[in-house]
Design an enzyme around this catalytic site. Sequence first.
Site, PDB file in Angstrom:
ATOM      1  N   ASP A  28       0.841  -1.190   0.000  1.00  0.00           N
ATOM      2  CA  ASP A  28       0.000   0.000   0.000  1.00  0.00           C
ATOM      3  C   ASP A  28       0.877   1.241   0.000  1.00  0.00           C
ATOM      4  O   ASP A  28       1.852   1.314   0.749  1.00  0.00           O
ATOM      5  CB  ASP A  28      -0.922  -0.002   1.220  1.00  0.00           C
ATOM      6  N   GLU A  58     -19.430   1.015 -11.801  1.00  0.00           N
ATOM      7  CA  GLU A  58     -19.464   2.305 -12.486  1.00  0.00           C
ATOM      8  C   GLU A  58     -18.931   2.231 -13.920  1.00  0.00           C
ATOM      9  O   GLU A  58     -19.170   3.140 -14.721  1.00  0.00           O
ATOM     10  CB  GLU A  58     -18.712   3.364 -11.681  1.00  0.00           C
ATOM     11  N   TYR A 117     -12.721   8.503 -13.213  1.00  0.00           N
ATOM     12  CA  TYR A 117     -12.526   7.336 -12.341  1.00  0.00           C
ATOM     13  C   TYR A 117     -13.022   6.068 -13.021  1.00  0.00           C
ATOM     14  O   TYR A 117     -12.291   5.073 -13.148  1.00  0.00           O
ATOM     15  CB  TYR A 117     -13.236   7.532 -11.010  1.00  0.00           C
ATOM     16  N   LYS A 132     -10.999   2.639 -14.426  1.00  0.00           N
ATOM     17  CA  LYS A 132     -11.282   1.262 -13.995  1.00  0.00           C
ATOM     18  C   LYS A 132     -11.684   0.401 -15.189  1.00  0.00           C
ATOM     19  O   LYS A 132     -11.313  -0.783 -15.265  1.00  0.00           O
ATOM     20  CB  LYS A 132     -12.372   1.261 -12.929  1.00  0.00           C
TER      21      LYS A 132
END
Length: 351
Positions: free
Chosen positions: A39, A145, A168, A172
Amino acid sequence: MVLLNSESILVTGGAGFIGSNFIPFFLDKYPDYSIVNLDKLTYAGNLHNLSEVEQNPRYEFVKGDICNRELVSYIFDRYHINGIIHFAAESHVDNSINGPAIFIETNVKGTFTLLDVARQHWMNQPFEHKPEHMNSRFLHVSTDEVYGSLGSKGYFTEQTPYAPNSPYSASKASADMIVRSFFHTYGMNVVTTNCSNNYGPKQHTEKLIPTIIKNALSINPIPIYGDGQYVRDWLYVVDHCRAIDKVFHQGVLGQTYNIGGNNEKDNLYIVNTICKMLDGFVPLDNESKISSYKELITFVGDRPGHDRRYAIDASKIRNELNWAPNESFESGLMNTVKWYLIYFQGANNET
């Protein structure tokens, strides 16, 4: 420390909302698994959310960027990675509108880097896995989305054409296509999940439900976009973790699985339900000058390109992998509100 357990899984973005719920769940369920959590610790990552596993000998944290190919290769070599569960992503739509470049960098380039390093470590050539990596799998966590916006009827299925409407969702969708290409071109063992809106403990306070709770407790206006009638299918984060577990272990390679909670709610319902819960949990006093948290609801200018409705058809994962959510929206929301009451109380005590 080098993890020596039989299966070492690389979890990317494990300090984020879904990842920090997934890692404790996965470690508890599978005592033969070790997890390496990679991360970058952007604003959305919080190691405090993993305090329950930080001393676990089967858990290792590495701070770094998924775009750093040298680091990712080092992790594969050092920890003998046998699987990837890829959460790491820039995910806040508003931020993607204001600054889209980092979304392309992380979500597209980062996903490619992970895939390509995994391919080189797991495979001899296209459609030929190394013997020790015959079952090594890459699970890509994506979003509903990518499908765009629905009208008042209908549902997203795995066959719905992609029509992303924000930087965004476009980033993706691009990542999803790259994952798909590694299956069809190289025969790589990949699976993709497209989930609906998650909610639950440990979510960043920029998101809708934590924002409602935080502003209400601070007696500040609760901002609601437009007319508040934007509809999402809400999925409790622990139910999502259970679904990812199912797909990682039982999903058919190369396949996509939609994950939804079957909880279509508009933002007005959510804010009113939370305010009602807070009225019961934290009654207002006379100094507040309001009788209910609902009086704080404030409609603000709409988000550019705001999709009207998302709704998931999750029948594929239900029928093929025998998964179904355990939580109703109301039971999950009650758990969430209770968690944030404790969280915000602790934050106030520290200041």
